[in-house]
Scaffold this active site. Sequence first.
Site, PDB file in Angstrom:
ATOM      1  CB  THR A 319      64.093  63.565   4.108  1.00 48.64           C
ATOM      2  OG1 THR A 319      63.850  63.971   5.620  1.00 48.64           O
ATOM      3  CG2 THR A 319      64.403  65.044   3.749  1.00 48.64           C
ATOM      4  CG  HIS A 371      76.438  69.046 -10.667  1.00 44.06           C
ATOM      5  ND1 HIS A 371      76.630  68.743 -11.632  1.00 44.06           N
ATOM      6  CD2 HIS A 371      76.760  70.220 -10.503  1.00 44.06           C
ATOM      7  CE1 HIS A 371      76.416  69.612 -12.307  1.00 44.06           C
ATOM      8  NE2 HIS A 371      76.096  70.747 -11.911  1.00 44.06           N
TER       9      HIS A 371
END
Length: 400
Positions: A319, A371
């Site tokens: 983006t 994560h």
Amino acid sequence: MSIEIKAPQFPESVPDGTIATWHKKAGEAVSRDELIVDIETDKVVLEVVAPADGVLAEILREEGDTIQSNEVIARLVEGAAPAAGAAAPAAAATAPAAASNEKLVNPSARKMADENNVNVSAVDGSAKGGRVTKGDVIDHLKGATAAPAAPAKAAAASAGIAMPVGERTEKRVPMSRMRARIAERLLEASQTTAMLTTFNEVDMGPVMELRKKYKEAFEKSHNGTRLGFMGFFVKAAAEALRRFPAVNASIDGNDVVYHGFQDIGVAVSTEKGLVVPVLRNTENMGLADVENTIRDFGLRARDGKLGMDDMIGGTFTITNGGTFGSLMSTPILNPPQTAILGMHKIQDRPMAVNGKVEIRPMMYLALSYDHRLIDGKDAVQFLVAIKDMIEDPARILLEI
């Protein structure tokens, strides 16, 4: 002969759709391939056109109704002419309209004008006979945003809502189906992933010099395709994804799915919201292919022509908030993907180069990642790999 007009076949990821706008009324004549109705889904607005010349005999589902894939929404009588009873009132209505100089207005244009408190008589019609289309209303709203004397009105119109200036007014409007789905997905990403963002900065000088040197030759060699920044980032990301498979993977329940291809989504802003069409097999695409496809995505997104297949899948997303002036941000994941790269504004900054201070064109890069799957070490090294390839574009070609 009566023909059933059905909703399109939705993919498995799209459970249903909503009738957004009927462009024709029951009893009106239609031509083959003429737009009849817009259907809004979670991802795109689909256009349904007339399968043949005839008359729209019956509308079975009204605006706002939820419909299923391949559901019959209307019936058309092929080769028929409008009923005389319907034509006479229409003709009668035309005379007073002409006498009062009332403009011809498409139903979708009138609906948008009503929603935004726009007087259609103030809108210039571009269609045959001066008819006002939905695009004319949009252009009118954009023109209102350019008026320097009314900054508040401009800000409101740019968001698609026209509000009186200097008045303490409020207007409650329902979210569009697409906007509601975007909100749902963003909330889901923040609540169901262990999202973390790491940052770095890249010197855009080498790429800018390369573009300047080969810009004209590139356009001539590739039929007018312009050499932009996104092509370099897509190719750099494709190579980095190959080196770090976890960043290109996705989580499915308790399983990790590793993808042997690099399908990169490119976020595109539209008037209805953010959409993410996908570049397939970027590892096999050249710079010209990437730039051509992105340009095509942008044009079709603007015109509402993106299809379902354009936005399904994807193993990674890029983006670019820099197009709107963003200096730094933390992009939100696009599940089930596990990482997203954020590009930002290029800004001249003083940098230490070989012991001296130089003004360099710098860009901050942000990598948000899940994560649960990606360790900090891999995320940082992935971003550094992209930085190294952008600062030395030959690395992209040499894959080093």
